[in-house]
Design a protein around this motif. Structure first.
Motif, short mmCIF file in Angstrom:
data_model
loop_
_atom_site.label_atom_id
_atom_site.label_comp_id
_atom_site.label_asym_id
_atom_site.label_seq_id
_atom_site.Cartn_x
_atom_site.Cartn_y
_atom_site.Cartn_z
N PRO A 242 17.08 24.60 120.39
CA PRO A 242 17.95 25.58 119.73
C PRO A 242 18.55 26.58 120.70
O PRO A 242 19.69 27.00 120.54
CB PRO A 242 17.03 26.24 118.71
N HIS A 243 17.78 26.97 121.72
CA HIS A 243 18.30 27.92 122.70
C HIS A 243 19.41 27.29 123.54
O HIS A 243 20.39 27.97 123.90
CB HIS A 243 17.18 28.44 123.59
N GLU A 244 19.29 26.01 123.86
CA GLU A 244 20.37 25.34 124.61
C GLU A 244 21.64 25.28 123.77
O GLU A 244 22.74 25.48 124.28
CB GLU A 244 19.93 23.93 125.01
N ILE A 245 21.47 25.01 122.48
CA ILE A 245 22.63 24.98 121.59
C ILE A 245 23.25 26.37 121.48
O ILE A 245 24.46 26.53 121.55
CB ILE A 245 22.23 24.43 120.20
N ALA A 246 22.39 27.38 121.31
CA ALA A 246 22.90 28.75 121.19
C ALA A 246 23.60 29.19 122.47
O ALA A 246 24.63 29.87 122.43
CB ALA A 246 21.74 29.69 120.86
N ALA A 247 23.05 28.81 123.62
CA ALA A 247 23.67 29.19 124.89
C ALA A 247 25.05 28.55 125.04
O ALA A 247 25.98 29.16 125.60
CB ALA A 247 22.77 28.76 126.06
N ALA A 248 25.21 27.32 124.53
CA ALA A 248 26.51 26.66 124.59
C ALA A 248 27.48 27.23 123.57
O ALA A 248 28.67 27.37 123.84
CB ALA A 248 26.34 25.16 124.36
N PHE A 249 26.95 27.60 122.39
CA PHE A 249 27.82 28.02 121.29
C PHE A 249 28.27 29.48 121.40
O PHE A 249 29.40 29.81 121.04
CB PHE A 249 27.08 27.82 119.97
N THR A 250 27.40 30.35 121.90
CA THR A 250 27.69 31.78 121.88
C THR A 250 29.01 32.13 122.56
O THR A 250 29.83 32.85 121.97
CB THR A 250 26.53 32.57 122.49
N PRO A 251 29.30 31.66 123.78
CA PRO A 251 30.60 31.99 124.37
C PRO A 251 31.78 31.42 123.61
O PRO A 251 32.86 31.99 123.60
CB PRO A 251 30.51 31.42 125.79
N VAL A 252 31.57 30.28 122.94
CA VAL A 252 32.63 29.70 122.12
C VAL A 252 32.97 30.65 120.96
O VAL A 252 34.13 30.97 120.71
CB VAL A 252 32.22 28.32 121.57
N ALA A 253 31.92 31.13 120.28
CA ALA A 253 32.14 32.04 119.15
C ALA A 253 32.73 33.36 119.62
O ALA A 253 33.64 33.91 118.99
CB ALA A 253 30.82 32.27 118.42
N GLN A 254 32.23 33.87 120.74
CA GLN A 254 32.70 35.17 121.22
C GLN A 254 34.13 35.12 121.74
O GLN A 254 34.83 36.14 121.74
CB GLN A 254 31.75 35.69 122.30
N HIS A 255 34.60 33.95 122.19
CA HIS A 255 35.98 33.80 122.67
C HIS A 255 36.89 33.21 121.59
O HIS A 255 38.00 32.77 121.90
CB HIS A 255 36.00 32.90 123.91
N ASN A 256 36.41 33.22 120.34
CA ASN A 256 37.19 32.69 119.22
C ASN A 256 37.63 31.25 119.49
O ASN A 256 38.75 30.85 119.18
CB ASN A 256 38.42 33.58 118.93
N GLY A 257 36.71 30.47 120.08
CA GLY A 257 37.05 29.10 120.45
C GLY A 257 36.59 28.04 119.48
O GLY A 257 36.66 26.85 119.78
N ILE A 258 36.11 28.44 118.30
CA ILE A 258 35.73 27.46 117.29
C ILE A 258 36.99 26.86 116.69
O ILE A 258 37.87 27.58 116.21
CB ILE A 258 34.89 28.10 116.17
N VAL A 259 37.10 25.54 116.74
CA VAL A 259 38.26 24.86 116.14
C VAL A 259 37.76 23.95 115.03
O VAL A 259 36.65 23.42 115.10
CB VAL A 259 39.06 24.05 117.19
N PRO A 260 38.54 23.78 113.97
CA PRO A 260 38.09 22.97 112.84
C PRO A 260 38.09 21.48 113.16
O PRO A 260 38.76 21.02 114.08
CB PRO A 260 39.11 23.29 111.75
N PHE A 261 37.33 20.73 112.38
CA PHE A 261 37.32 19.29 112.52
C PHE A 261 38.66 18.71 112.05
O PHE A 261 39.31 19.27 111.17
CB PHE A 261 36.17 18.69 111.71
N PRO A 262 39.07 17.57 112.61
CA PRO A 262 40.41 17.05 112.30
C PRO A 262 40.58 16.59 110.86
O PRO A 262 41.70 16.56 110.36
CB PRO A 262 40.57 15.88 113.28
N ASP A 263 39.48 16.26 110.17
CA ASP A 263 39.62 15.81 108.79
C ASP A 263 40.02 16.94 107.85
O ASP A 263 40.38 16.70 106.69
CB ASP A 263 38.34 15.13 108.29
N PHE A 264 39.98 18.20 108.33
CA PHE A 264 40.45 19.33 107.53
C PHE A 264 41.98 19.33 107.40
O PHE A 264 42.52 20.04 106.57
CB PHE A 264 40.02 20.65 108.15
N ALA A 265 42.68 18.55 108.21
CA ALA A 265 44.13 18.64 108.28
C ALA A 265 44.82 18.25 106.98
O ALA A 265 45.90 18.75 106.68
CB ALA A 265 44.66 17.78 109.44
#
Length: 431
Positions: free
Chosen positions: A370-393
């Motif tokens: 979980p810490h490895e996942i959090a370490a990878a995800f945190t900068p993504v969330a903080q830089h507004n880098g979350i993008v939706p999955f393509p099936d949302f289109a």
């Protein structure tokens, strides 16, 4: 429909707003006026919450009820496929659930039908724009037709976040690849050793998740967001999307993707990886708990690296999200539950369930994976880098993505035809 909001200041610290939330939507009907407040009443209140397979929901309900003992939330769980098929009927009934889990791609018909409330008044009262990652709210916002995301009214709030990345077997992969070229070299090394480089369940969504992960590191995030959000003139027929599809095809030709991928379900691909039969598995953090239970300290996680090795801080993700029925008798209590989802207490519940907390600044304890996942995800969330999955289109996009990638893997579909089929489905929905 919604009417203009009038801000009113009440006695004390609570903020009250007045807004009209429609019960008839674009199909007609009488608008209902709702007074939005951050105050939770002290008398007994009972709500129902409809949800599907995501694990944090029940624990979040229990946490909220401990905080508000006078509130009872009754969960109603339905398997995903049945939930998607039945949720509009349930929400349009005389006694709909007060709160419902919401997927903007599969359930956006609830918006034009006027079956869920515009949450803007509560978002402003509680300050959600500063408490939830902006990208997590964007995908839950739409115009009244629900064809264009990222603009208009807010119709749901995120309850836990997910991120698409790469799980790796530490017995096979001794060093995390820093570039896309290093990732490919590691897959080649695994193949040369007689191991399966990449476990893929292309019978379901596992195939197009690989294309999606490649698009994240090879593409223009703004152009991709515009396409998923339904912005006028957007297209997926871009050089970067072409390169992502071609890279996937190249991996097939090089033997990195098994020939049996098109006949392999996601659960079987995950099981094969958990049993140590492959080096990598591309999927979301929702698989973390099961993989850690099976593999212990031998499983790790990273985001697919870029071509340069510099972090792009971009990753596909979504949220377990919840909407409020336009017919509920207790909209302010339901909104208080949605606000609770961004609390430190909820963050702990979300993290322990294998999801990323809505609060990207939350202090997290726990095990290595979980810490490895959090370490990878945190900068993504903080830089507004979350993008939706393509099936949302568009509502039927998943029916183009899955067979399209199967065609790429089998060699029966060209990269041009694959992207053209996606854009055709997009054009039919968005016009």
């Amino acid at each position: 429909m919604t009417a203009p909001v009038r801000w009113l200041v009440t006695v004390g610290t609570a903020i009250t707003l007045t807004a009209c939330a429609g019960t008839g939507g674009s199909n007609g009907g009488t608008a209902r006026q709702v007074t939005a407040s951050t105050t939770v009443p002290s008398e007994p209140v009972t709500l129902t919450l409809a949800y599907t397979d995501d694990p944090p929901t029940k624990a979040l309900i229990d946490g909220f009820m401990r905080r508000h003992p006078n509130v009872t939330i009754k969960p109603q769980r339905t398997p995903f496929n049945d939930y998607v098929k039945s949720i509009k009927l349930a929400m349009s009934s005389d006694q709909p659930p007060d709160i419902a889990q919401y997927n903007p791609g599969a359930m956006n018909a609830l918006v034009p039908a006027g079956l869920i409330l515009d949450l803007g008044p509560w978002a402003r009262a509680y300050g959600w724009n500063s408490r939830f990652p902006p990208a997590s709210l964007e995908v839950l916002s739409s115009d009244k037709t629900a064809k264009r995301f990222g603009t208009g009214a807010l119709y749901a709030a995120p309850g836990a976040l997910s991120v698409l990345g790469v799980f790796y077997n530490k017995k096979i992969v001794k060093q995390v690849p820093r570039t896309l070229a290093e990732f490919e070299a590691t897959m080649q090394k695994a193949k040369d050793a007689g191991q399966t480089p990449l476990s893929v369940g292309a019978l379901q969504v596992g195939g197009f998740q690989i294309w999606n992960a490649l698009l994240n590191v090879l593409g223009d995030v703004n152009a991709y967001r515009s396409w998923v959000y339904g912005q006028p003139g957007a297209t997926i027929e871009t050089p970067s999307a072409q390169k992502a599809a071609q890279t996937l095809t190249d991996w097939v030709h090089k033997g990195y993707i098994p020939a049996s991928a098109n006949a392999t379900a996601d659960s079987d691909a995950q099981a094969g990886f958990a049993q140590g039969r492959s080096a990598f598995l591309v999927t979301g953090n929702w698989a973390a708990a099961a993989l850690q239970k099976a593999m212990g300290d031998d499983v790790g996680f990273f985001l697919l690296p870029s071509t340069t090795g510099r972090p792009k801080n971009v990753a596909s993700g979504a949220s377990v999200a919840y909407a409020i029925s336009s017919k509920t008798k207790h909209p302010n209590v339901a909104a208080a539950f949605l606000d609770y989802l961004s609390s430190p207490e909820a963050a702990k519940i979300q993290f322990e369930a294998g999801f990323m907390p809505v609060d990207a600044k939350a202090e997290l304890g726990g095990d290595a994976l979980p810490h490895e996942i959090a370490a990878a995800f945190t900068p993504v969330a903080q830089h507004n880098g979350i993008v939706p999955f393509p099936d949302f289109a568009s509502p039927g996009m998943i029916d183009k993505l899955t067979p399209g990638v199967q065609g790429l893997i089998s060699g029966k579909t060209s990269t041009d035809d694959f992207l053209r089929s996606l854009q055709s489905a997009w054009d039919q929905h968005h016009g």
